[in-house]
Design an enzyme around this catalytic site. Sequence first.
Site, short mmCIF file in Angstrom:
data_model
loop_
_atom_site.label_atom_id
_atom_site.label_comp_id
_atom_site.label_asym_id
_atom_site.label_seq_id
_atom_site.Cartn_x
_atom_site.Cartn_y
_atom_site.Cartn_z
N LYS A 142 41.26 30.23 28.25
CA LYS A 142 41.86 31.71 27.84
C LYS A 142 43.37 32.07 28.80
O LYS A 142 43.18 32.21 29.78
CB LYS A 142 41.20 32.78 27.75
CG LYS A 142 41.65 34.14 27.65
CD LYS A 142 40.79 35.22 27.62
CE LYS A 142 41.16 36.71 27.25
NZ LYS A 142 42.21 37.01 28.19
N SER A 196 39.85 33.14 31.85
CA SER A 196 40.56 34.30 31.86
C SER A 196 41.16 34.18 33.44
O SER A 196 41.80 33.09 33.96
CB SER A 196 40.38 35.57 31.51
OG SER A 196 41.38 36.69 31.64
N ASP A 226 46.42 22.95 41.09
CA ASP A 226 47.75 22.69 41.07
C ASP A 226 48.42 22.67 42.62
O ASP A 226 49.34 21.78 42.57
CB ASP A 226 48.69 23.77 40.34
CG ASP A 226 48.46 23.64 38.69
OD1 ASP A 226 47.79 22.66 38.28
OD2 ASP A 226 48.98 24.19 38.05
#
Length: 741
Positions: free
Chosen positions: A457, A432, A443
């Site tokens: 999730k 989460s 990223d």
Amino acid sequence: MVKMGGPRTFRPSLCMLLLAAAAQSLQLPLALSLSPPPSQHLPAFVSSPVSDVFTIRRHGRMPPALCSPRGPPQRANGLRTAAMSADPKDGEQDKSLLKKAVNAWNSLFQPSFQVSVPVAIFSWLVGSVALTGAVFVALVYLVPEPEITEPSSSVVEDVALFEHILRDIDSGYVEKVSTEQLFETGVRAMLGSLDPYTEFENNKAAENLQIQTFGTYGGVGLGLSEDWKIGSDGRERETKSFRVMNALEGYAYDAGLRTGDHIFQVDDVKLEGKTIADVTSLLRGKPGSDVRVAFYRDGVEKPGEIILHRDQVHINDVALAMRIGPWADSIGYIQLKGFAADAGREVKNALLQLKESSTDGKLKAVVLDLRGNPGGLLTSAVDVAEQFVPRGSVIVTTKGRDGPVWSYTSQRDPVLDPSTRVIVLTDRRTASAAEIVAGAIQDHDRGLIVGEKTFGKGLVQQVAHLPYDTSLKFTVAKYYTPSGRCIQSVQYREGGELGSLDGSKASEGKSYVSREVKDGERKTFKTSKGRLVRDGGGVEPDLMIPAPSQSEIELQLVEQGAYLNFASKWAVEHPDLINEKLIWQDNDIVTPQVFDEFVRYISDKKESGFELRTRFDGAIRELSEAVSLGGFPKLKTELDGLQDLAHSELLIHIMEHRDLISQRIEDALRARCEPETVRIAHALRHDQYVSKATEIAMNPRAYDSFLSEGVAIAPATQDHKTILGKKQLSASARRANGHYM
């Protein structure tokens, strides 16, 4: 309250808030002069704290208290009355414009005497200025009000039908029923057809959710669970006391309670026959008050009594912040266990303190440990990520069914210098909000992900407050990392039956249909430097470190409380060593002799209450009974021998996993006299994840090689279905985490 921080629509809009505040300011002069009854004053429309307003402007969402599509009926009626109170006939009778204004005010407030002209003029001037300013500001910051749609006729019919059914059952069923329980059963079944995260929270569950979200509650800082004792049939429930599972530093620990203590009385109330909920009510209370607790401790002959001071307990998300590795290498370590409201502030303070501890005020590397972190608030994930990624970087984007796309961007400079190497530790229980932070760092190529593939999730839940201190937590959106990938590993669909044609399956105890994202369905994305990453299966690490395999015997040792029971026995036999003499010692307690003692202990069921079990014991037992009834005594003997052989192999597994079991025994013994932070710090010495992270942090060339352009992140080799199964077993083995008081 928003779990995982789903975006809120602006209801009412800022324009309405400002106009209401201006209308209230119009009353002030007259209120001072006329003192109308309190019921005739407009109630404060903006009742949220100032911090909530700042939250709106920064994160672009409205706090729940300001999200009602319509204000309270009395507010709307008050405004409507003010608009309709002037009678047209009065305008024909009164020639003076000033008298019209006076009559309008009199009609609005229904005073017992007439308003003087100077007061009316003064009030009119002040109100006009305030109203003009409010309209101007509203035009500048005007937020378009979303269209409020009435529920469809089918929804109205379904609600009416449910009410009729509930009334008929309540009045006519053959036995007396609890309509509250029936209602919760029906609602939970309905929500259970959607996904595992959409839930109805009754008042108790809603209270616990508040604690998890904000990390604070009024209590004594004590984690308790049901106590147990060793009986003739193994471990039995102890009905007279409750066992301390954790005493928080700064609260119950400082007062003198320790893990393993047995509480049997609170004030003058004996705890025999009480439930966890009963004890919770006794221990929690108004901050500033005191409560008396009676307990006994293993190895101590007489029971003790202690006064605990109730306070506003804050559960820290940062469990530990310290320096690791050689001191000259300036490597910081932060263990983050959750994402409550203060997570970002705690991480920032930890980083600042670690920087101050270095000689030049800089850190060469930071290890952020997100293993076992289940997530929390989306806004807190943004706050934490801001401490690492460059200013202006997109951190996460959320997309709902019909709503707008919300993008969360870093609004401040990171605490860390860009040259500081960042390593994030993850495992299959990292989920989460923790995955948002890991995904943003990966990223933007701001650091390395080391460990296991995360849970996967990628859904956002919103918590809506309901009447009677209840709430509804429901999925409102998916989130996407800066590269555009959604890491959700399982797709959910409403309803369905077992064995669907597309390979999906209904979850046990639920009616929703789930389907794991297949490897061939996953898409490829690129990081800022062009490294390849994939969606649909969690955040994959840059460097994969498989977790030590956890055998069934290890799960049973935790589930049956073998470590805690052995610690109790050991405390009785070694009182001098347990009584505060382990603190700050770096040497391990668990020597080969202590480990052998533990094995002998669990092998004696009468002494330990530990029962060797396998997952197929039940099947063998049923087959053995059937064979016996069928008249096959030799086959029954073979089956009984097969079960004994399985139990013998379990004991062999203990020796194969000796290192991990020894660490758990060590932690159980140290919990008797050391605070949690000291125990965590000691356990890091045997942590292979931390050792590997330290090794990479000390080698800039190796660190940079992982971030080279075009390097593809190796996919995880573990099967996701197996991982989910292990996670569920681990969760069941950790049921005795305790309830915080």
